[in-house]
Write a protein that holds these residues in place. Sequence first.
Motif, mmCIF file in Angstrom:
data_model
loop_
_atom_site.group_PDB
_atom_site.id
_atom_site.type_symbol
_atom_site.label_atom_id
_atom_site.label_comp_id
_atom_site.label_asym_id
_atom_site.label_seq_id
_atom_site.Cartn_x
_atom_site.Cartn_y
_atom_site.Cartn_z
ATOM 1 N N VAL A 96 0.830 -1.205 0.000
ATOM 2 C CA VAL A 96 0.000 0.000 0.000
ATOM 3 C C VAL A 96 0.869 1.261 0.000
ATOM 4 O O VAL A 96 0.538 2.244 -0.663
ATOM 5 N N ASP A 97 1.987 1.230 0.703
ATOM 6 C CA ASP A 97 2.857 2.404 0.780
ATOM 7 C C ASP A 97 3.507 2.720 -0.566
ATOM 8 O O ASP A 97 3.891 3.849 -0.817
ATOM 9 N N LYS A 98 3.644 1.735 -1.429
ATOM 10 C CA LYS A 98 4.317 1.927 -2.724
ATOM 11 C C LYS A 98 3.340 2.086 -3.892
ATOM 12 O O LYS A 98 3.740 2.485 -4.977
ATOM 13 N N LYS A 99 2.049 1.773 -3.670
ATOM 14 C CA LYS A 99 1.072 1.813 -4.764
ATOM 15 C C LYS A 99 0.967 3.193 -5.410
ATOM 16 O O LYS A 99 0.972 3.309 -6.630
ATOM 17 N N GLU A 100 0.843 4.218 -4.588
ATOM 18 C CA GLU A 100 0.678 5.570 -5.112
ATOM 19 C C GLU A 100 1.872 5.973 -5.980
ATOM 20 O O GLU A 100 1.706 6.520 -7.072
ATOM 21 N N GLU A 101 3.056 5.653 -5.505
ATOM 22 C CA GLU A 101 4.285 5.958 -6.247
ATOM 23 C C GLU A 101 4.323 5.192 -7.571
ATOM 24 O O GLU A 101 4.670 5.738 -8.622
ATOM 25 N N ARG A 102 3.960 3.929 -7.527
ATOM 26 C CA ARG A 102 3.994 3.086 -8.727
ATOM 27 C C ARG A 102 2.949 3.555 -9.742
ATOM 28 O O ARG A 102 3.221 3.625 -10.939
ATOM 29 N N ILE A 103 1.752 3.891 -9.269
ATOM 30 C CA ILE A 103 0.706 4.380 -10.160
ATOM 31 C C ILE A 103 1.129 5.695 -10.800
ATOM 32 O O ILE A 103 0.931 5.907 -12.000
ATOM 33 N N MET A 104 1.751 6.580 -10.030
ATOM 34 C CA MET A 104 2.239 7.842 -10.591
ATOM 35 C C MET A 104 3.291 7.592 -11.668
ATOM 36 O O MET A 104 3.330 8.282 -12.691
ATOM 37 N N GLU A 105 4.125 6.577 -11.456
ATOM 38 C CA GLU A 105 5.125 6.237 -12.463
ATOM 39 C C GLU A 105 4.445 5.789 -13.759
ATOM 40 O O GLU A 105 4.817 6.224 -14.852
ATOM 41 N N PHE A 106 3.441 4.919 -13.645
ATOM 42 C CA PHE A 106 2.687 4.475 -14.820
ATOM 43 C C PHE A 106 2.086 5.684 -15.552
ATOM 44 O O PHE A 106 2.302 5.856 -16.751
ATOM 45 N N VAL A 107 1.327 6.492 -14.829
ATOM 46 C CA VAL A 107 0.588 7.600 -15.438
ATOM 47 C C VAL A 107 1.540 8.625 -16.052
ATOM 48 O O VAL A 107 1.340 9.063 -17.195
ATOM 49 N N SER A 108 2.585 9.004 -15.338
ATOM 50 C CA SER A 108 3.480 10.037 -15.863
ATOM 51 C C SER A 108 4.225 9.555 -17.106
ATOM 52 O O SER A 108 4.401 10.314 -18.060
ATOM 53 N N LYS A 109 4.619 8.287 -17.125
ATOM 54 C CA LYS A 109 5.317 7.772 -18.311
ATOM 55 C C LYS A 109 4.367 7.621 -19.502
ATOM 56 O O LYS A 109 4.748 7.869 -20.639
ATOM 57 N N ILE A 110 3.132 7.236 -19.236
ATOM 58 C CA ILE A 110 2.156 7.125 -20.331
ATOM 59 C C ILE A 110 1.872 8.517 -20.901
ATOM 60 O O ILE A 110 1.950 8.743 -22.108
ATOM 61 N N LEU A 111 1.565 9.479 -20.028
ATOM 62 C CA LEU A 111 1.180 10.796 -20.495
ATOM 63 C C LEU A 111 2.366 11.622 -21.000
ATOM 64 O O LEU A 111 2.174 12.656 -21.643
ATOM 65 N N ALA A 112 3.578 11.150 -20.777
ATOM 66 C CA ALA A 112 4.753 11.791 -21.380
ATOM 67 C C ALA A 112 4.713 11.638 -22.910
ATOM 68 O O ALA A 112 5.341 12.399 -23.636
#
Length: 168
Positions: free
Chosen positions: A146-162
Motif C-alpha cells: 500500500v505504501d508503494k502503490k501511489e508511487e507506482r501508479i504515478m510512475e505508470f501515469v506520468s510515463k504514459i502521459l509523457a
Amino acid sequence: MKTIKLLSLLFIATLTSCSSVRVNADYDKKANFDSYKTYAYLKSGVDKAEISDLDKKRILYAIDEVMTSKGFTKSNNPDVLVSIFTQERERVDVYQNYGFGWGWGGFGFNNVSTTPEGTLFIDFIDARNKELFWQGQGTGYLTENVDKKEERIMEFVSKILAQYPPQK
C-alpha cells in the motif's frame, strides 16, 4: 568468482527490468492536439475498470496532477473525455542457474518466479464528436504494498502521459 559476478548482474538486471514501465501510444494523425485544453472523466469508462475503487482514485489523482502540469484544466464542458482501462496477468520468468560437475554428470537448476503485471490504458476522446483520438498504454509489474502503490501508479501515469501530445 565469475559465477558470483554473473549471478549478481542477473539479479540487478531482473530488478531493473521489473521496475520499468513499458509505454506505447497510438493516435489519430488528423487530430488537432492544440485545440484540446480542458478535460473531464468519462464516468462510464472509469466505472468499467476492474480494479478497486481506491486504485481508481489513485489513478485519477495521478492523471489530474500530470494533466495540470501539461496546462489542462478540469471542466464541466470539456474538450477531452478521459477514460481508463486495466488488464492484469501473471508474468512468469524462468532463470537457468548452472551447477557443477563434469560432462553429463553435472547438474543445474531453474528458478521460476511469477510477478503480477498490469497494463493501464488511458484514452482521450474528443468530447464534441465522441471519437477516440489518442490512447496511451503502460505495462509493468504491480505492487501490493500500500505504501508503494501511489508511487507506482504515478510512475505508470506520468510515463504514459509523457507520450502526449505525440511528437510529429
